[in-house]
Design a protein around this motif. Structure first.
Motif, PDB file in Angstrom:
ATOM      1  N   ALA A  92       0.831  -1.207   0.000  1.00 50.64           N
ATOM      2  CA  ALA A  92       0.000   0.000   0.000  1.00 50.64           C
ATOM      3  C   ALA A  92       0.868   1.261   0.000  1.00 50.64           C
ATOM      4  O   ALA A  92       0.572   2.223  -0.714  1.00 50.64           O
ATOM      5  N   ALA A  93       1.942   1.269   0.777  1.00 54.11           N
ATOM      6  CA  ALA A  93       2.837   2.431   0.812  1.00 54.11           C
ATOM      7  C   ALA A  93       3.470   2.651  -0.559  1.00 54.11           C
ATOM      8  O   ALA A  93       3.598   3.790  -1.019  1.00 54.11           O
ATOM      9  N   ALA A  94       3.848   1.563  -1.226  1.00 55.15           N
ATOM     10  CA  ALA A  94       4.421   1.682  -2.572  1.00 55.15           C
ATOM     11  C   ALA A  94       3.401   2.290  -3.530  1.00 55.15           C
ATOM     12  O   ALA A  94       3.748   3.119  -4.375  1.00 55.15           O
ATOM     13  N   SER A  95       2.150   1.911  -3.388  1.00 56.86           N
ATOM     14  CA  SER A  95       1.095   2.470  -4.227  1.00 56.86           C
ATOM     15  C   SER A  95       0.934   3.969  -3.971  1.00 56.86           C
ATOM     16  O   SER A  95       0.725   4.748  -4.898  1.00 56.86           O
ATOM     17  N   LEU A  96       1.045   4.380  -2.715  1.00 57.02           N
ATOM     18  CA  LEU A  96       0.945   5.804  -2.386  1.00 57.02           C
ATOM     19  C   LEU A  96       2.112   6.588  -2.990  1.00 57.02           C
ATOM     20  O   LEU A  96       1.940   7.735  -3.401  1.00 57.02           O
ATOM     21  N   HIS A  97       3.270   5.972  -3.057  1.00 59.32           N
ATOM     22  CA  HIS A  97       4.409   6.620  -3.719  1.00 59.32           C
ATOM     23  C   HIS A  97       4.072   6.892  -5.177  1.00 59.32           C
ATOM     24  O   HIS A  97       4.442   7.938  -5.708  1.00 59.32           O
ATOM     25  N   GLN A  98       3.384   5.964  -5.813  1.00 59.42           N
ATOM     26  CA  GLN A  98       3.004   6.160  -7.215  1.00 59.42           C
ATOM     27  C   GLN A  98       2.053   7.345  -7.389  1.00 59.42           C
ATOM     28  O   GLN A  98       1.992   7.944  -8.456  1.00 59.42           O
ATOM     29  N   LEU A  99       1.329   7.687  -6.328  1.00 61.41           N
ATOM     30  CA  LEU A  99       0.439   8.859  -6.361  1.00 61.41           C
ATOM     31  C   LEU A  99       1.197  10.152  -6.080  1.00 61.41           C
ATOM     32  O   LEU A  99       0.611  11.229  -6.122  1.00 61.41           O
ATOM     33  N   GLY A 100       2.477  10.039  -5.750  1.00 64.35           N
ATOM     34  CA  GLY A 100       3.266  11.223  -5.450  1.00 64.35           C
ATOM     35  C   GLY A 100       3.442  11.512  -3.980  1.00 64.35           C
ATOM     36  O   GLY A 100       4.004  12.539  -3.609  1.00 64.35           O
ATOM     37  N   LEU A 101       2.947  10.619  -3.119  1.00 66.64           N
ATOM     38  CA  LEU A 101       3.125  10.792  -1.672  1.00 66.64           C
ATOM     39  C   LEU A 101       4.495  10.216  -1.301  1.00 66.64           C
ATOM     40  O   LEU A 101       4.618   9.089  -0.812  1.00 66.64           O
ATOM     41  N   SER A 102       5.533  11.007  -1.534  1.00 67.35           N
ATOM     42  CA  SER A 102       6.905  10.520  -1.419  1.00 67.35           C
ATOM     43  C   SER A 102       7.336  10.195   0.008  1.00 67.35           C
ATOM     44  O   SER A 102       8.314   9.480   0.210  1.00 67.35           O
ATOM     45  N   ARG A 103       6.614  10.675   1.000  1.00 69.24           N
ATOM     46  CA  ARG A 103       6.960  10.388   2.395  1.00 69.24           C
ATOM     47  C   ARG A 103       6.143   9.234   2.971  1.00 69.24           C
ATOM     48  O   ARG A 103       6.234   8.938   4.154  1.00 69.24           O
ATOM     49  N   ALA A 104       5.368   8.567   2.129  1.00 66.53           N
ATOM     50  CA  ALA A 104       4.575   7.431   2.606  1.00 66.53           C
ATOM     51  C   ALA A 104       5.496   6.268   2.969  1.00 66.53           C
ATOM     52  O   ALA A 104       6.506   6.022   2.312  1.00 66.53           O
ATOM     53  N   THR A 105       5.141   5.569   4.013  1.00 67.11           N
ATOM     54  CA  THR A 105       5.885   4.401   4.467  1.00 67.11           C
ATOM     55  C   THR A 105       4.913   3.462   5.161  1.00 67.11           C
ATOM     56  O   THR A 105       3.708   3.695   5.171  1.00 67.11           O
ATOM     57  N   ASP A 106       5.453   2.408   5.737  1.00 62.13           N
ATOM     58  CA  ASP A 106       4.598   1.525   6.533  1.00 62.13           C
ATOM     59  C   ASP A 106       5.319   1.151   7.817  1.00 62.13           C
ATOM     60  O   ASP A 106       6.486   1.481   8.009  1.00 62.13           O
ATOM     61  N   MET A 107       4.581   0.501   8.694  1.00 64.83           N
ATOM     62  CA  MET A 107       5.118   0.142   9.995  1.00 64.83           C
ATOM     63  C   MET A 107       5.483  -1.336  10.019  1.00 64.83           C
ATOM     64  O   MET A 107       4.634  -2.194   9.754  1.00 64.83           O
ATOM     65  N   ALA A 108       6.726  -1.603  10.330  1.00 62.04           N
ATOM     66  CA  ALA A 108       7.208  -2.976  10.425  1.00 62.04           C
ATOM     67  C   ALA A 108       6.413  -3.740  11.487  1.00 62.04           C
ATOM     68  O   ALA A 108       6.221  -3.249  12.592  1.00 62.04           O
ATOM     69  N   GLY A 109       5.914  -4.899  11.123  1.00 63.22           N
ATOM     70  CA  GLY A 109       5.171  -5.735  12.065  1.00 63.22           C
ATOM     71  C   GLY A 109       3.708  -5.396  12.206  1.00 63.22           C
ATOM     72  O   GLY A 109       2.959  -6.111  12.852  1.00 63.22           O
ATOM     73  N   GLY A 110       3.277  -4.276  11.645  1.00 63.92           N
ATOM     74  CA  GLY A 110       1.876  -3.898  11.653  1.00 63.92           C
ATOM     75  C   GLY A 110       1.272  -3.718  13.035  1.00 63.92           C
ATOM     76  O   GLY A 110       1.971  -3.477  14.025  1.00 63.92           O
ATOM     77  N   PHE A 111      -0.041  -3.839  13.071  1.00 65.26           N
ATOM     78  CA  PHE A 111      -0.779  -3.634  14.317  1.00 65.26           C
ATOM     79  C   PHE A 111      -0.302  -4.586  15.415  1.00 65.26           C
ATOM     80  O   PHE A 111      -0.222  -4.199  16.589  1.00 65.26           O
ATOM     81  N   GLN A 112       0.011  -5.802  15.042  1.00 62.69           N
ATOM     82  CA  GLN A 112       0.438  -6.784  16.048  1.00 62.69           C
ATOM     83  C   GLN A 112       1.718  -6.334  16.743  1.00 62.69           C
ATOM     84  O   GLN A 112       1.870  -6.512  17.959  1.00 62.69           O
ATOM     85  N   ALA A 113       2.641  -5.730  16.003  1.00 64.94           N
ATOM     86  CA  ALA A 113       3.878  -5.218  16.604  1.00 64.94           C
ATOM     87  C   ALA A 113       3.589  -4.004  17.486  1.00 64.94           C
ATOM     88  O   ALA A 113       4.218  -3.823  18.532  1.00 64.94           O
TER      89      ALA A 113
END
Length: 122
Positions: A92-113
């Motif tokens: 999903a973060a990679a998809s947001l980069h394609q929209l031009g949201l260059s600071r988009a990232t994700d959280m390692a381990g997600g909600f469980q982490a």
């Protein structure tokens, strides 16, 4: 799939749960929870996170889109995408980069982490 994840994750720096929490407290990030409703109902919510189901993510976060969320204020917005375990959020973060949201990232381990780190959950 592992190769794909490795490739897309090379395009941004993932954040750890504590770093995501600190960024939100500092006003430097928007947490976006893309987990589906059954997981949110089962496990709870991260206070202050914007809930956007995965299939609506691009529509709601494109700052120039007609269906954008009020929080989608510009392409420089730092978005931290959260899924259940940190896999779908990378894509999903990679998809947001394609929209031009260059600071988009994700959280390692997600909600469980996040929960395992003892961070707030309601």
């Amino acid at each position: 799939m592992d190769e794909l994840l490795e490739r897309v994750r090379g395009g941004f720096e993932r954040v750890e749960p504590r770093d995501a929490y600190d960024a939100v407290l500092a006003g430097d990030a928007l947490l976006v929870d893309i987990r589906y409703a059954a997981l949110r109902e089962r496990d709870g919510l991260i206070p202050g996170a914007l809930v956007i189901e995965r299939n609506e993510l691009e529509w709601r976060l494109d700052p120039q889109g007609s269906h954008r969320a009020p929080e989608a204020t510009g392409h420089d917005l730092r978005v931290v995408v959260i899924c259940n375990e940190g896999y779908a959020s990378s894509l999903a973060a990679a998809s947001l980069h394609q929209l031009g949201l260059s600071r988009a990232t994700d959280m390692a381990g997600g909600f469980q982490a996040w929960r395992a780190a003892g961070l707030p959950v309601t």
